[in-house]
Enzyme design. Structure first.
Site, PDB file in Angstrom:
ATOM      1  N   LYS A 111     -10.491  10.221  10.915  1.00 13.21           N
ATOM      2  CA  LYS A 111      -9.897  10.996  11.997  1.00 13.21           C
ATOM      3  C   LYS A 111     -10.923  11.859  12.705  1.00 13.21           C
ATOM      4  O   LYS A 111     -10.803  12.105  13.902  1.00 13.21           O
ATOM      5  CB  LYS A 111      -8.754  11.869  11.469  1.00 13.21           C
ATOM      6  N   LYS A 196      -5.588  -1.319   9.885  1.00 14.61           N
ATOM      7  CA  LYS A 196      -4.154  -1.153   9.620  1.00 14.61           C
ATOM      8  C   LYS A 196      -3.375  -0.862  10.901  1.00 14.61           C
ATOM      9  O   LYS A 196      -3.912  -0.309  11.847  1.00 14.61           O
ATOM     10  CB  LYS A 196      -3.936  -0.059   8.565  1.00 14.61           C
ATOM     11  N   LYS A 199       0.661   4.092  14.147  1.00 13.99           N
ATOM     12  CA  LYS A 199       1.605   4.498  15.187  1.00 13.99           C
ATOM     13  C   LYS A 199       0.954   5.273  16.316  1.00 13.99           C
ATOM     14  O   LYS A 199       1.525   5.422  17.385  1.00 13.99           O
ATOM     15  CB  LYS A 199       2.775   5.295  14.585  1.00 13.99           C
TER      16      LYS A 199
HETATM   17  P1  TYM Z   1       2.046   8.910   8.401  1.00 16.87           P
HETATM   18  O1  TYM Z   1       2.918   9.724   9.277  1.00 16.87           O
HETATM   19  O2  TYM Z   1       0.724   8.476   8.922  1.00 16.87           O
HETATM   20  O3  TYM Z   1       2.797   7.575   7.973  1.00 16.87           O
HETATM   21  C1  TYM Z   1       4.115   7.613   7.438  1.00 16.87           C
HETATM   22  C2  TYM Z   1       4.250   6.622   6.302  1.00 16.87           C
HETATM   23  O4  TYM Z   1       3.987   5.290   6.753  1.00 16.87           O
HETATM   24  C3  TYM Z   1       3.002   4.696   5.922  1.00 16.87           C
HETATM   25  N1  TYM Z   1       2.196   3.781   6.731  1.00 16.87           N
HETATM   26  C4  TYM Z   1       2.045   2.479   6.473  1.00 16.87           C
HETATM   27  N2  TYM Z   1       2.539   1.686   5.506  1.00 16.87           N
HETATM   28  C5  TYM Z   1       2.188   0.377   5.540  1.00 16.87           C
HETATM   29  N3  TYM Z   1       1.392  -0.167   6.484  1.00 16.87           N
HETATM   30  C6  TYM Z   1       0.884   0.590   7.476  1.00 16.87           C
HETATM   31  N4  TYM Z   1       0.098   0.059   8.400  1.00 16.87           N
HETATM   32  C7  TYM Z   1       1.206   1.978   7.498  1.00 16.87           C
HETATM   33  N5  TYM Z   1       0.882   3.002   8.316  1.00 16.87           N
HETATM   34  C8  TYM Z   1       1.486   4.092   7.828  1.00 16.87           C
HETATM   35  C9  TYM Z   1       2.181   5.852   5.403  1.00 16.87           C
HETATM   36  O5  TYM Z   1       1.471   5.514   4.241  1.00 16.87           O
HETATM   37  C10 TYM Z   1       3.256   6.890   5.167  1.00 16.87           C
HETATM   38  O6  TYM Z   1       3.889   6.642   3.941  1.00 16.87           O
HETATM   39  N6  TYM Z   1       0.130  12.254   5.288  1.00 16.87           N
HETATM   40  C11 TYM Z   1       1.292  11.449   5.556  1.00 16.87           C
HETATM   41  C12 TYM Z   1       2.550  12.278   5.766  1.00 16.87           C
HETATM   42  C13 TYM Z   1       2.864  13.227   4.661  1.00 16.87           C
HETATM   43  C14 TYM Z   1       3.419  12.920   3.402  1.00 16.87           C
HETATM   44  C15 TYM Z   1       3.567  14.160   2.721  1.00 16.87           C
HETATM   45  C16 TYM Z   1       3.815  11.726   2.794  1.00 16.87           C
HETATM   46  C17 TYM Z   1       2.677  14.570   4.707  1.00 16.87           C
HETATM   47  N7  TYM Z   1       3.105  15.152   3.531  1.00 16.87           N
HETATM   48  C18 TYM Z   1       4.094  14.218   1.442  1.00 16.87           C
HETATM   49  C19 TYM Z   1       4.361  11.802   1.516  1.00 16.87           C
HETATM   50  C20 TYM Z   1       4.477  13.038   0.843  1.00 16.87           C
HETATM   51  C21 TYM Z   1       1.044  10.644   6.817  1.00 16.87           C
HETATM   52  O7  TYM Z   1       0.222  10.976   7.618  1.00 16.87           O
HETATM   53  O8  TYM Z   1       1.876   9.611   6.989  1.00 16.87           O
END
Ligand code: TYM
Length: 332
Positions: A111, A196, A199
């Site tokens: 990032k 990957k 979004k």
């Molecule tokens: P975030 O918002 O980037 O993504 C949300 C969830 O989607 C999953 N994900 C994917 N899974 C499979 N293939 C992909 N290409 C893909 N892209 C995203 C992510 O792994 C995530 O599960 N840091 C986290 C948010 C967060 C969080 C937490 C999660 C903050 N606090 C506590 C669990 C517990 C994040 O940025 O996810």
């Protein structure tokens, strides 16, 4: 019931990778755990956000949680910033986290390359806030995609560090729940299947948003990059594009990869792309329909979020008070 926590940042467009990597599993697990599903807007502001867009997107995402099958009668659905205990515990955990640990985080490295004009302290501390999210609730299970594995390891290290220092189980040690790549733990970009699906990708052809209309979905699937050769087979090294499409097809249809490969025997890449597009359109239709119903009823959404934040706070306060007392804060 054991506690489950997970969250998604309101950035970009909620897309198929998020759904397959996390939300789909939330729905599956929601009867066996006491679940908290958060919309983590404090994480989202580590990247510059337009305030009006952030509000709109936050409500969109929450409505999509519900439209996907999260039941607010069973699970706690809330917005992170409405539970100030997250920030309070994050500060305490910050003081127990080493700079070196955060420097090793691959997501921070990625990032800070992408946002080189705004490498703020929040971006660096981001995994500590995530640890606070999880540890506040005595969480046992955290369903996420494979990209969050390193953050989960840090969370576990911090929990151990606290428990060891004070010689008592202050925090439960959370377990990650991450599907293997073949079951959607890591969905890849449609145009570049070696990175990957994300979004916040500026090229929207790289992902299928949950709210894309049928035409767009079909078009994006048809445009998906495939590989040289013409046999439809699962081969991550030599055919990452086709393998990714097979994985998505498999997860969405509920068939194994072998069954999907068999289904396409003797057919061409084009068939796979067209059928995949149709499958996704059909799968998302009821989710989209529910979304538009729920999203219109903002009073209902706000009521869900109010109850959610109240429930979450009650639980969060117990852990926070215990931690504050343990580390020597004078309690009010
Ligand atoms: P975030 O918002 O980037 O993504 C949300 C969830 O989607 C999953 N994900 C994917 N899974 C499979 N293939 C992909 N290409 C893909 N892209 C995203 C992510 O792994 C995530 O599960 N840091 C986290 C948010 C967060 C969080 C937490 C999660 C903050 N606090 C506590 C669990 C517990 C994040 O940025 O996810």
């Amino acid at each position: 019931k054991p506690i489950l926590f997970s969250g998604i940042q309101p950035s970009g467009d909620l897309m198929l990778g998020n759904y397959i990597g996390s939300i789909k599993n939330w729905v599956k697990l929601q009867d066996d755990y006491q679940c908290l599903f958060s919309l983590v807007n404090m994480h989202a502001i580590t990247v510059e956000q337009n305030p009006q867009d952030l509000i709109k997107r936050s409500l969109d995402f929450v409505a999509l949680y519900l439209a996907s099958g999260i039941d607010p009668q069973k699970s706690t659905v809330f917005i992170q910033s409405q539970v100030p205990e997250h920030a309070e515990l994050a500060w305490i955990l910050n003081c127990a986290t080493y700079m070196g640990e955060l420097n090793r985080m691959t997501q921070f490295k990625d990032k800070s390359q992408k946002h080189e004009h705004n490498i703020n302290a929040g971006l660096f501390n981001y995994p500590v806030l995530m640890a606070a999210d999880i540890l506040l609730y005595q969480t046992e299970l955290v369903p996420v995609g494979a990209d969050q594995k390193q953050h989960l390891e840090l969370t576990r290290d911090l929990a151990h560090r606290f428990n060891n220092r004070f010689e008592r189980e202050i925090f439960k040690i959370p377990e990650p729940f991450i599907a293997p790549a073949t079951s959607g733990g890591r969905i890849m970009s449609l145009q570049d299947p070696t990175s990957k699906m994300s979004k916040s990708d500026s090229n929207k052809n790289n992902f299928i948003a949950l709210l894309d209309d049928p035409k767009t979905i079909l078009k994006k699937c048809k445009k998906a990059v495939t590989d040289s050769g013409e046999v439809i087979e699962y081969d991550l090294d030599n055919k990452p594009g086709v393998s990714n499409l097979l994985t998505i097809y498999s997860v969405i249809s509920g068939k194994t990869i072998e069954q999907v490969v068999q289904h396409f025997e003797g057919k061409m890449y084009g068939h796979l792309k067209v059928e995949l597009g149709e499958l996704i359109v059909e799968y998302l239709a009821p989710i989209q329909q529910r979304f538009y119903q729920i999203r219109e009823d903002e009073a209902y959404l706000n009521a869900v979020l109010k109850t959610g934040a109240e429930n979450a706070r009650t639980q969060a306060q117990k852990t926070l008070r215990d931690v504050q007392h343990t580390i020597g804060f004078v309690l009010p």
